[in-house]
Design a protein around this motif. Sequence first.
Motif, PDB file in Angstrom:
ATOM      1  N   ILE A 139     -34.507  50.547   9.505  1.00  0.00           N
ATOM      2  CA  ILE A 139     -35.050  49.183   9.464  1.00  0.00           C
ATOM      3  C   ILE A 139     -36.540  49.231   9.137  1.00  0.00           C
ATOM      4  O   ILE A 139     -37.039  48.482   8.302  1.00  0.00           O
ATOM      5  N   VAL A 143     -38.442  47.460   5.989  1.00  0.00           N
ATOM      6  CA  VAL A 143     -39.521  46.487   6.186  1.00  0.00           C
ATOM      7  C   VAL A 143     -40.807  46.990   5.535  1.00  0.00           C
ATOM      8  O   VAL A 143     -41.503  46.238   4.839  1.00  0.00           O
ATOM      9  N   VAL A 156     -36.884  39.137   8.811  1.00  0.00           N
ATOM     10  CA  VAL A 156     -35.980  40.248   9.083  1.00  0.00           C
ATOM     11  C   VAL A 156     -35.064  39.848  10.222  1.00  0.00           C
ATOM     12  O   VAL A 156     -35.537  39.461  11.296  1.00  0.00           O
ATOM     13  N   ARG A 157     -33.780  39.905   9.981  1.00  0.00           N
ATOM     14  CA  ARG A 157     -32.807  39.557  11.017  1.00  0.00           C
ATOM     15  C   ARG A 157     -31.915  40.764  11.287  1.00  0.00           C
ATOM     16  O   ARG A 157     -31.421  41.389  10.346  1.00  0.00           O
ATOM     17  N   CYS A 250     -39.261  41.247  13.764  1.00  0.00           N
ATOM     18  CA  CYS A 250     -37.825  41.151  13.531  1.00  0.00           C
ATOM     19  C   CYS A 250     -37.195  40.191  14.529  1.00  0.00           C
ATOM     20  O   CYS A 250     -37.629  40.090  15.664  1.00  0.00           O
ATOM     21  N   PHE A 268     -28.326  44.418   9.272  1.00  0.00           N
ATOM     22  CA  PHE A 268     -29.577  43.663   9.135  1.00  0.00           C
ATOM     23  C   PHE A 268     -29.785  43.147   7.725  1.00  0.00           C
ATOM     24  O   PHE A 268     -29.219  43.682   6.763  1.00  0.00           O
ATOM     25  N   ILE A 270     -32.781  40.898   5.095  1.00  0.00           N
ATOM     26  CA  ILE A 270     -34.109  40.322   4.900  1.00  0.00           C
ATOM     27  C   ILE A 270     -34.002  39.215   3.861  1.00  0.00           C
ATOM     28  O   ILE A 270     -33.374  39.403   2.815  1.00  0.00           O
TER      29      ILE A 270
END
Length: 418
Positions: A139, A143, A156-157, A250, A268, A270
Amino acid sequence: MIQRPRGTRDFGPQEMAERRRVEQAMRDVCLRAGFGEVVTPTFEHSELFTLRSGQAVIDEMYAFRDKGDREMALRPEITASVIRFFVNELSNSPKPLKLYYVGNCFRYENPQSGRFREFFQLGAELIGSKNPETDAEVIALAVNAIRSTGLKDFTVRVGHIGILKSLVQAEIPDKQAVAEVLRMLDKEDFDALGDMFDARTLPRKLFDRITTIAEMRGSVEIMDSLEKSEATDHLREIFRILSLYGIEDCKIDLGIVRGLDYYTGMVFEIDAPALGAEKQIMGGGSYTLSELFGGEPVFSTGFAIGIDRVALALAAEGEKKPHTPLDAYVIPAKDDMRDHAFRIVSSLRAEGVRADVDLMRRNMSKNLKYASSAGAKCAIIVGSKEMADNSVTLRDMRTGDQRVVAVGDLAKVVAGLG
RNA sequence: GCCGGGGUGGGGUAGUGGUAUCCUUGGGGACUGUGGAUCCCUUGACCCGGGUUCGAUUCCCGGUCCCGGCCCCA
């Protein structure tokens, strides 16, 4: 005239300069994190992709039969190839194996904003671990890659597929139905989901529970309302490590489901809100693919970034740098100065200056105009008076200031223009 | 696969049932080393196919491509 195929693009020098900048920034982030580049074939046996994604994707692939009667397809993604490569040749490498790739992919879809038939992805796969620190590392890489491009506005999830999946699987034995339920949850089509529950007389309690969870998003604390599980512990640990990596922005989103079966845990995404309907610029998660391709089960976590969409999002943010493809443009003041001009441009190039010279035999005025439109930082005017001193006139194209510079100092002076 | 909006020189535009305006860009020339000018010349377009019509770039139908959206999204 031959038209460009639908959904494809030509990129001019200016656009490519920006795309290379974006790509290079993200590559550097990968390399600094210890990921090594791999390149795999642009086409593969169709089976590689149908194994991973199901028979349905064949409709959206550039699939064809080759002259040896083999079913082939232009790659619609690169993860499958990387895992095939891993299973075929790299499975005995020390773990974790950290690989990244950049390449074009092909999907036979209807083009729209941010959606093309040939598009470009940069992705990474970390193979050989399912620890939370692995997920956090991946992650963080994603990012940081997005950040490195200069993009400001993105979200960001992070979710976990196991939370919803295990609840649904516990109550619904039919595998197909489980997949259907998860799909509706992903789309947040709760009306259709309710209808399905009614039709199959599934427990209303489960419906309420999963729709509540599917809508949960926010900071880590949002999980406090859930009973403790392996999945929630895993997510909490990921977030704790992410903050050590300096990544604080996040959000938890337990509604991310990401269609396919092989995602096993963390997932995840974005988004860049500046984009329209196709605003997702990255997707990823942890999975076990290797056994699908005949290898040992190995846990991996990976992601893919849509380079085209990142470039679009940057353009929407107005991130624009002045394009100066040339440092110096060498102009002979008169025809008898041309030979001197060629020598000077050659020595500038040899010293690392991006330099060009008049090849069109233009006069002074038109050469200055050309130098301006070509984006040169300065013009080097080679005339007989200065050459008598072994010097040239250097004209700063941004200010118009001129000064005489010795040929021997020229490269250094041009480089100093900044 | 579906829906909506569009296609006039390389880019941006005007306009029309009788083949087209203007700007910009490109190329050339003049101005004999400074004019990132100016002046002159010049290349270059009605997306494709069919229909209606004496005649279609214009109207109609189909296709194609572009833009946006749905479906899908590995």
